[in-house]
Design an enzyme around this catalytic site. Structure first.
Site, PDB file in Angstrom:
ATOM      1  N   MET A 133       0.851  -1.203   0.000  1.00 27.72           N
ATOM      2  CA  MET A 133       0.000   0.000   0.000  1.00 27.72           C
ATOM      3  C   MET A 133       0.879   1.243   0.000  1.00 27.72           C
ATOM      4  O   MET A 133       1.738   1.393   0.878  1.00 27.72           O
ATOM      5  CB  MET A 133      -0.906   0.009   1.238  1.00 27.72           C
ATOM      6  CG  MET A 133      -1.991  -1.050   1.217  1.00 27.72           C
ATOM      7  SD  MET A 133      -2.993  -1.008   2.717  1.00 27.72           S
ATOM      8  CE  MET A 133      -1.973  -1.914   3.872  1.00 27.72           C
ATOM      9  N   VAL A 134       0.676   2.101  -0.993  1.00 34.61           N
ATOM     10  CA  VAL A 134       1.447   3.337  -1.092  1.00 34.61           C
ATOM     11  C   VAL A 134       1.356   4.104   0.227  1.00 34.61           C
ATOM     12  O   VAL A 134       0.259   4.307   0.754  1.00 34.61           O
ATOM     13  CB  VAL A 134       0.910   4.204  -2.246  1.00 34.61           C
ATOM     14  CG1 VAL A 134       1.631   5.551  -2.291  1.00 34.61           C
ATOM     15  CG2 VAL A 134       1.073   3.479  -3.570  1.00 34.61           C
ATOM     16  N   CYS A 148      -1.291  -2.381 -10.839  1.00 35.42           N
ATOM     17  CA  CYS A 148      -1.636  -1.000 -10.481  1.00 35.42           C
ATOM     18  C   CYS A 148      -2.366  -0.339 -11.645  1.00 35.42           C
ATOM     19  O   CYS A 148      -1.832  -0.251 -12.750  1.00 35.42           O
ATOM     20  CB  CYS A 148      -0.381  -0.204 -10.137  1.00 35.42           C
ATOM     21  SG  CYS A 148      -0.749   1.517  -9.723  1.00 35.42           S
ATOM     22  N   ASN A 160      -7.232 -11.397  -3.867  1.00 32.29           N
ATOM     23  CA  ASN A 160      -7.175 -10.024  -3.372  1.00 32.29           C
ATOM     24  C   ASN A 160      -8.398  -9.254  -3.888  1.00 32.29           C
ATOM     25  O   ASN A 160      -8.817  -9.446  -5.018  1.00 32.29           O
ATOM     26  CB  ASN A 160      -5.867  -9.383  -3.863  1.00 32.29           C
ATOM     27  CG  ASN A 160      -5.757  -7.900  -3.564  1.00 32.29           C
ATOM     28  OD1 ASN A 160      -5.466  -7.103  -4.451  1.00 32.29           O
ATOM     29  ND2 ASN A 160      -5.987  -7.508  -2.328  1.00 32.29           N
ATOM     30  N   GLY A 161      -8.941  -8.398  -3.013  1.00 35.47           N
ATOM     31  CA  GLY A 161     -10.046  -7.538  -3.424  1.00 35.47           C
ATOM     32  C   GLY A 161     -11.229  -7.571  -2.476  1.00 35.47           C
ATOM     33  O   GLY A 161     -11.841  -8.623  -2.288  1.00 35.47           O
ATOM     34  N   ASP A 162     -11.509  -6.419  -1.825  1.00 30.44           N
ATOM     35  CA  ASP A 162     -12.710  -6.226  -0.993  1.00 30.44           C
ATOM     36  C   ASP A 162     -12.838  -7.206   0.167  1.00 30.44           C
ATOM     37  O   ASP A 162     -13.947  -7.668   0.466  1.00 30.44           O
ATOM     38  CB  ASP A 162     -13.973  -6.312  -1.854  1.00 30.44           C
ATOM     39  CG  ASP A 162     -14.271  -4.993  -2.542  1.00 30.44           C
ATOM     40  OD1 ASP A 162     -13.456  -4.064  -2.412  1.00 30.44           O
ATOM     41  OD2 ASP A 162     -15.310  -4.894  -3.212  1.00 30.44           O
TER      42      ASP A 162
END
Length: 316
Positions: free
Chosen positions: A32-33, A115, A215-217
């Site tokens: 995570m940035v 990304c 990955n996701g939600d």
């Protein structure tokens, strides 16, 4: 860059593949940035997170600039393992050079092929790589051939195509080149808040013999269990769910006060900049504070003001 590490042999490196061979679903903190830095990784590891990624690092800057290396990559020699360093890259040798720099201090690298941000796509990074399977294969192959340590993992994180056959083809090509595992964010590069295509992750999992991470939600441990059952994935990667509740993988429904106290201690110990320290607390306290409390807490402007607030309102 590496804290107080002075000798490579001091670093307690681990083989991330051991996690995937454990028979348990691997619980992973996403890249995570700004957020998945050493202090936050230290926190989530206290609450049952098995594997952590760094924020995405642009490989060419990392290779060319000592300043970039010092600001982008910090770890320590004992607690921050297993650790995966995620790179944005589009040239095989640049990725290899970056991998060689971190190899003594990390347990693997990950190539970002997911990304969707415009700047990344415009530069030839991130999700545009899912349309260049030969380039992805070439980059993985180069790293595999130039890094001597067989326990050093090389993984990729992707988004899916509208035509799932193309995604399966990409994954199979990467597998044939020696990729360790593949993380699949179940949306296309164009999708942002649409429902995640867990059925697509299931098809990819059934088409591969290497581990697949979903990955996701995923916001709670129950979500993680459900996604595992829906997809058969070997690991579950979480981003925003862990920001909101770093104790999620330990089964907490919302951030416990003990976790907030742990964050304060860890952040102060690591010298975390105020903005990052404060933002993490804003995420963690989102579900446990009233609108009125948020109005006050979110505009605090110093570490001492935050500490006073936490002490007077929560006894932290």
């Amino acid at each position: 860059m590496i804290g107080d590490i002075t000798e490579t042999k001091q670093c307690q490196l681990k083989d991330p593949m051991d996690l995937f061979h454990s028979g348990q679903v691997v619980k992973i903190c996403a890249p995570m940035v700004r957020y998945s830095k050493l202090a936050f990784r230290t926190l989530v590891r206290k609450y049952s997170c098995d594997l952590c990624y760094t924020p995405m690092i642009v490989a060419v800057d990392f290779v060319r600039s000592a300043k970039a290396r010092d600001s982008e990559f910090t770890t320590n020699k004992v607690g921050d393992h297993p650790l995966i360093v995620q790179f944005a890259a589009k040239e095989a040798q640049i990725l290899c050079d970056a991998a060689r720099i971190v190899c003594p201090f990390a347990d693997g690298i990950d190539l970002n092929c997911g990304c969707p941000q415009r700047w990344a796509m415009a530069e030839g990074y991130g999700a545009c790589l899912i349309n260049k399977p030969e380039l992805v294969r070439d980059m993985v192959r180069h790293v595999r051939s130039q890094i001597d340590n067989p326990r050093f993992s090389v993984s990729i994180k992707i988004r899916i195509h509208e035509d799932l056959k193309r995604t399966v083809d990409l994954c199979q090509k990467a597998e044939a080149t020696g990729v360790s595992w593949i993380t699949v964010h179940g949306r296309s590069a164009e999708e942002r808040h649409q429902p995640v295509h867990y059925d697509a992750i299931k098809i990819i999992k059934q088409s591969m013999s290497i581990p697949i991470v979903a990955n996701g939600d995923i916001k709670t441990l129950k979500d993680a269990e459900n996604v595992h059952h829906l997809t058969g994935a070997d690991g579950i990667m979480v981003a925003r769910g862990l920001l909101a509740n770093p104790a999620m993988f330990a089964g907490y429904e919302e951030t416990p006060l003990k976790c907030i106290q742990d964050w304060v201690n860890i952040a102060l110990e690591h010298g975390t900049p105020f903005t990052c320290f404060h933002h993490h607390l804003m995420y963690m306290m989102e579900r446990i504070t009233s609108k009125q409390e948020k109005k006050v807490f979110n505009v605090l402007s110093s570490t001492s003001a935050v500490l006073d607030y936490l002490n007077s309102h929560y006894g932290v």
